[in-house]
Design a protein around this motif. Structure first.
Motif, mmCIF file in Angstrom:
data_model
loop_
_atom_site.group_PDB
_atom_site.id
_atom_site.type_symbol
_atom_site.label_atom_id
_atom_site.label_comp_id
_atom_site.label_asym_id
_atom_site.label_seq_id
_atom_site.Cartn_x
_atom_site.Cartn_y
_atom_site.Cartn_z
ATOM 1 N N LEU A 116 0.828 -1.203 0.000
ATOM 2 C CA LEU A 116 0.000 0.000 0.000
ATOM 3 C C LEU A 116 0.869 1.262 0.000
ATOM 4 N N SER A 117 1.943 1.237 0.783
ATOM 5 C CA SER A 117 2.868 2.363 0.824
ATOM 6 C C SER A 117 3.511 2.579 -0.545
ATOM 7 N N PHE A 118 3.923 1.485 -1.181
ATOM 8 C CA PHE A 118 4.572 1.581 -2.488
ATOM 9 C C PHE A 118 3.608 2.124 -3.530
ATOM 10 N N ARG A 119 2.397 1.568 -3.532
ATOM 11 C CA ARG A 119 1.436 1.932 -4.574
ATOM 12 C C ARG A 119 0.914 3.353 -4.428
ATOM 13 N N TYR A 120 0.602 3.761 -3.210
ATOM 14 C CA TYR A 120 -0.097 5.030 -3.009
ATOM 15 C C TYR A 120 0.799 6.174 -2.557
ATOM 16 N N VAL A 121 2.036 5.866 -2.175
ATOM 17 C CA VAL A 121 2.938 6.936 -1.750
ATOM 18 C C VAL A 121 4.228 6.910 -2.565
ATOM 19 N N GLU A 122 5.005 5.852 -2.405
ATOM 20 C CA GLU A 122 6.331 5.812 -3.028
ATOM 21 C C GLU A 122 6.276 5.911 -4.541
ATOM 22 N N LYS A 123 5.282 5.239 -5.133
ATOM 23 C CA LYS A 123 5.205 5.205 -6.592
ATOM 24 C C LYS A 123 5.008 6.585 -7.197
#
Length: 379
Positions: free
Chosen positions: A359-366
């Motif tokens: 979720l962090s990767f998809r909605y923030v880091e990406k």
């Protein structure tokens, strides 16, 4: 050297995933031992393996970073004639900083608030006692972590629940400051000499000046593992055809795996020497893993997915442990079943960590990765 537009090495995400989960296993067993629960660290058959598993995972990350960053920097210089330092540093900032500061806020604000608000967390005494020890949350500690010096903070004994694992991210950031300058200011032949000199210098410091200021510095920033990877990155950029020819051997790949397995399971040499040998073997593992002509190296879409979010897996898992261990301590106290406790811990901690990391990767880091790739890409 043939410089291509898009450089991607298959097999590296799988290695990242393995390294990240090695750290999780180490921390789970360390957590259990600190709270006086049966741990694999208590067994003479597994204690050495588990005790050093986390560091071995981190050293694999370090060697991989040294290899990849050096190869990419040399490729950029080969293509453009120079290193765009501004774009390099901005790429690293957009990839590393967002998640790092999320963990910073979780560790300095959310975890202390939760620990102070819910009695449940006091059941995990090792974490709870650390959180309520306000002496570690002083202004100096805040500044050290905020300024990407968690490795110095940890060396000073300033342990922050949820953030202390970021010491290795601090080392990586310090590496990112120095390495592009080396590649930028020196020609290729001098560059490899500098990498070799850094490796030799750190080894000599660890042997001759371990108790000096230099020894302390070498402990805080163990650049020798990046230097090992960087030498591999240099030689792969210069002699990729020759290296590819040898690393397609199934025998070499199996031999490397067996040697790594043996050296992570049992002490053979002095620890520092053994770690350096493992660093060299990790480099060989990287070189054989990226060889598309070798059918044996691990290629798995699920592990590749986990490797793609491995930064999050590495950074979030202590927070997940903080949340879940007290819950399962309550369950264990009620049912008194250590086997069920371990099964639950080894399922729930990785699963929740992966969910949060995704979720962090998809909605923030990406979002930041897209900016990095669209505005600051050089290859």
């Amino acid at each position: 050297m043939d410089v291509k537009k898009h450089i991607f090495f298959g097999g590296l995400n799988e290695l990242r995933a393995i390294a990240a989960f090695a750290v999780i296993v180490h921390h789970i067993e360390l957590f259990k031992k600190r709270d006086k629960f049966p741990s694999l660290l208590d067994s003479k058959y597994t204690s050495y393996f588990i005790e050093h598993l986390g560091k071995n995972g981190v050293h694999l990350f370090f060697v991989l970073s040294g290899f990849l960053i050096t190869y990419l920097l040399l490729s950029e210089k080969q293509k453009s004639g120079y290193i765009n330092l501004k774009k390099f540093y901005l790429r690293r900032i957009f990839r590393i900083w967002p998640l790092y500061y999320i963990i910073f806020l979780i560790s300095f604000i959310l975890i202390p608030v939760l620990a102070g608000s819910f009695a449940l967390f006091s059941d995990a005494s090792s974490y709870y006692n650390t959180v309520i020890n306000r002496s570690d949350y002083g202004l100096r500690t805040v500044f050290l972590y905020a300024l990407f010096l968690p490795n110095l903070a940890l060396h000073e004994g300033r342990i922050i629940v949820g953030a202390s694992q970021s010491w290795s991210v601090g080392v990586e950031e310090q590496f990112y400051i120095v390495w592009p300058l080396i590649v930028s200011f020196f020609n290729r032949k001098v560059t490899v000499i500098v990498f070799g000199a850094i490796l030799i210098a750190f080894v000599m410091i660890n042997f001759k000046f371990y108790n000096s200021i230099l020894g302390t510095l070498a402990t805080i920033i163990p650049f020798e593992y990046m230097a090992v990877g960087s030498l591999g990155g240099y030689f792969y950029s210069e002699y990729s055809d020759l290296i590819t020819q040898y690393t397609k051997s199934k025998f070499i790949y199996v031999t490397v795996l067996l040697l790594i397995g043996f050296l992570i399971a049992a002490p053979v040499f002095k620890l520092y020497i053994q770690n350096l040998i493992l660093g060299g073997l990790f480099l060989l593992l990287i070189l054989t893993s990226i060889n598309q002509s070798n059918p044996l190296p691990l290629r798995n879409k699920y592990l590749s997915f986990l490797g793609n979010i491995s930064y999050g897996v590495y950074m979030y898992h202590p927070f997940v442990m903080f949340l879940l261990f007290p819950v399962f301590y309550k369950i264990l106290a009620f049912y008194n079943n250590i086997f069920a406790f371990n099964i639950a811990i080894y399922i729930c901690i990785p699963v929740l960590t992966v969910m949060i990391s995704y979720l962090s990767f998809r909605y923030v880091e990406k979002k930041f990765i897209k900016i990095k790739d669209s505005k600051f890409k050089t290859l």
